[in-house]
Design a protein around this motif. Structure first.
Motif, mmCIF file in Angstrom:
data_model
loop_
_atom_site.group_PDB
_atom_site.id
_atom_site.type_symbol
_atom_site.label_atom_id
_atom_site.label_comp_id
_atom_site.label_asym_id
_atom_site.label_seq_id
_atom_site.Cartn_x
_atom_site.Cartn_y
_atom_site.Cartn_z
ATOM 1 N N ASP A 1 0.888 -1.311 0.076
ATOM 2 C CA ASP A 1 0.044 -0.045 -0.050
ATOM 3 C C ASP A 1 0.880 1.296 -0.020
ATOM 4 O O ASP A 1 0.456 2.194 0.551
ATOM 5 N N GLY A 2 1.851 1.427 -0.856
ATOM 6 C CA GLY A 2 2.769 2.559 -0.853
ATOM 7 C C GLY A 2 3.573 2.928 0.359
ATOM 8 O O GLY A 2 4.443 3.910 0.378
ATOM 9 N N ALA A 3 3.679 1.620 1.478
ATOM 10 C CA ALA A 3 4.469 2.146 2.555
ATOM 11 C C ALA A 3 5.945 2.207 2.341
ATOM 12 O O ALA A 3 6.389 1.525 1.138
ATOM 13 N N TRP A 4 6.732 2.481 3.286
ATOM 14 C CA TRP A 4 8.346 2.432 3.097
ATOM 15 C C TRP A 4 8.612 1.071 2.987
ATOM 16 O O TRP A 4 8.014 0.169 3.737
ATOM 17 N N ASN A 5 9.792 0.824 2.559
ATOM 18 C CA ASN A 5 10.299 -0.635 2.445
ATOM 19 C C ASN A 5 11.245 -0.537 3.830
ATOM 20 O O ASN A 5 12.409 0.112 4.052
ATOM 21 N N GLU A 6 10.736 -1.508 4.766
ATOM 22 C CA GLU A 6 11.346 -1.410 5.806
ATOM 23 C C GLU A 6 12.896 -1.939 5.913
ATOM 24 O O GLU A 6 13.636 -1.450 6.535
ATOM 25 N N LEU A 7 13.132 -2.712 4.987
ATOM 26 C CA LEU A 7 14.681 -3.232 5.015
ATOM 27 C C LEU A 7 15.477 -2.219 4.430
ATOM 28 O O LEU A 7 16.430 -2.001 5.009
ATOM 29 N N ALA A 8 15.025 -1.231 3.325
ATOM 30 C CA ALA A 8 15.612 -0.205 3.155
ATOM 31 C C ALA A 8 16.215 0.774 4.149
ATOM 32 O O ALA A 8 17.103 1.324 4.447
ATOM 33 N N LYS A 9 15.050 0.831 4.884
ATOM 34 C CA LYS A 9 15.171 1.979 6.274
ATOM 35 C C LYS A 9 16.057 1.634 6.906
ATOM 36 O O LYS A 9 16.898 2.329 7.658
ATOM 37 N N ASP A 10 15.919 0.092 7.581
ATOM 38 C CA ASP A 10 16.871 -0.205 8.681
ATOM 39 C C ASP A 10 18.164 -0.125 8.154
ATOM 40 O O ASP A 10 19.283 0.049 8.748
ATOM 41 N N VAL A 11 18.592 -0.412 6.722
ATOM 42 C CA VAL A 11 19.853 -0.525 6.263
ATOM 43 C C VAL A 11 20.530 0.826 6.163
ATOM 44 O O VAL A 11 21.490 1.199 6.490
ATOM 45 N N ALA A 12 19.695 1.781 5.700
ATOM 46 C CA ALA A 12 20.098 3.203 5.585
ATOM 47 C C ALA A 12 20.308 3.645 7.188
ATOM 48 O O ALA A 12 21.558 4.379 7.160
ATOM 49 N N ALA A 13 19.630 3.408 8.091
ATOM 50 C CA ALA A 13 19.987 3.868 9.424
ATOM 51 C C ALA A 13 21.309 3.357 10.181
ATOM 52 O O ALA A 13 22.114 3.919 10.474
ATOM 53 N N MET A 14 21.437 2.099 9.745
ATOM 54 C CA MET A 14 22.928 1.319 10.211
ATOM 55 C C MET A 14 23.835 2.071 9.325
ATOM 56 O O MET A 14 24.942 2.207 9.875
ATOM 57 N N ALA A 15 23.909 2.057 8.220
ATOM 58 C CA ALA A 15 25.032 2.652 7.228
ATOM 59 C C ALA A 15 25.324 3.974 7.698
ATOM 60 O O ALA A 15 26.660 4.493 7.630
ATOM 61 N N ASN A 16 24.309 4.560 8.229
ATOM 62 C CA ASN A 16 24.547 6.252 8.726
ATOM 63 C C ASN A 16 25.155 6.493 9.876
ATOM 64 O O ASN A 16 25.572 7.490 10.337
ATOM 65 N N THR A 17 25.442 5.139 10.749
ATOM 66 C CA THR A 17 26.022 5.163 12.088
ATOM 67 C C THR A 17 27.390 4.529 11.917
ATOM 68 O O THR A 17 28.301 5.162 11.419
ATOM 69 N N ARG A 18 27.427 3.523 12.362
ATOM 70 C CA ARG A 18 28.609 2.651 12.321
ATOM 71 C C ARG A 18 28.451 1.179 11.816
ATOM 72 O O ARG A 18 29.377 0.445 11.869
#
Length: 201
Positions: free
Chosen positions: A50-67
């Motif tokens: 239903d057009g929601a965010w891709n949770e996998l992509a969101k989790d990957v981006a969050a971790m890549a943006n930290t350590r």
């Protein structure tokens, strides 16, 4: 290539090397808590609906943006019970495609590893996410109004102080807003971030 030292190595006191099934199972059974570099997931990644965010992509981006960090599938997130996944349903090519479609810039060093017990009864999927070399530095805590940092002189009369006290902004950046109608992002554009894009196939 997967990293040889992770938070699970540190918690278990294990030497550097590849993660094993026994290491993941022991970490789950000893209730290693989730953190910014470890996320337990009970079920395999699912396509957005239903057009929601891709949770996998969101989790990957969050971790890549930290350590960087680990996404471990097959373990309940709150009780850390190893329930396992069906290895026949693991689709690394599809997961990589979702990430390419929804995270910028491209993260080439992700690894997808299925770990299975010797008797074949239990399996985990581990996604190892290295830190992006373009990730922003940690954001400084805000200070109270008028408080100056230790070791710094007061600004000269007529000069604006630098930093978080009201002068030039500190050299950090915030994560890009996830909602497509949020305010426009700042001028720092290099850190990996999820974007709405087209719906995943």
């Amino acid at each position: 290539m997967a990293r040889s030292w992770t938070r699970l190595h540190e918690h278990l006191g294990a030497p550097p090397g590849p993660l094993s099934f026994d290491m993941v199972k022991k970490a789950a059974e000893t209730n290693v808590a989730e953190s910014d570099d470890l996320d337990w997931k009970e079920k395999l990644p699912q396509p957005p609906r239903d057009g929601a965010w891709n949770e996998l992509a969101k989790d990957v981006a969050a971790m890549a943006n930290t350590r960087g960090g680990l996404l471990v599938y097959g373990v309940t997130d709150k009780t850390t019970i190893p329930v396992g996944i069906n290895p026949g349903e693991v689709n690394p090519q599809q997961y990589a495609q979702w990430i390419r479609n929804h995270v910028q810039p491209y993260l080439p060093d992700l690894t997808f590893t299925t770990l299975t017990s010797p008797d074949g009864a239990l399996s985990f999927l581990v996604i190892d996410i290295p830190a992006s070399p373009m990730a922003p530095p940690p954001r400084l805590r805000h200070r109270r109004q008028g408080q100056r940092p230790a070791g710094r002189r007061r600004p000269l009369p007529g000069r604006r102080p630098h930093g978080l006290d009201g002068g030039a902004p500190d050299r950090t950046c915030l994560p890009r807003p996830l909602h497509p109608h949020s305010q426009r992002p700042g001028r720092h554009r290099s850190a990996p971030r999820p974007h709405p894009g087209q719906r995943s196939s």
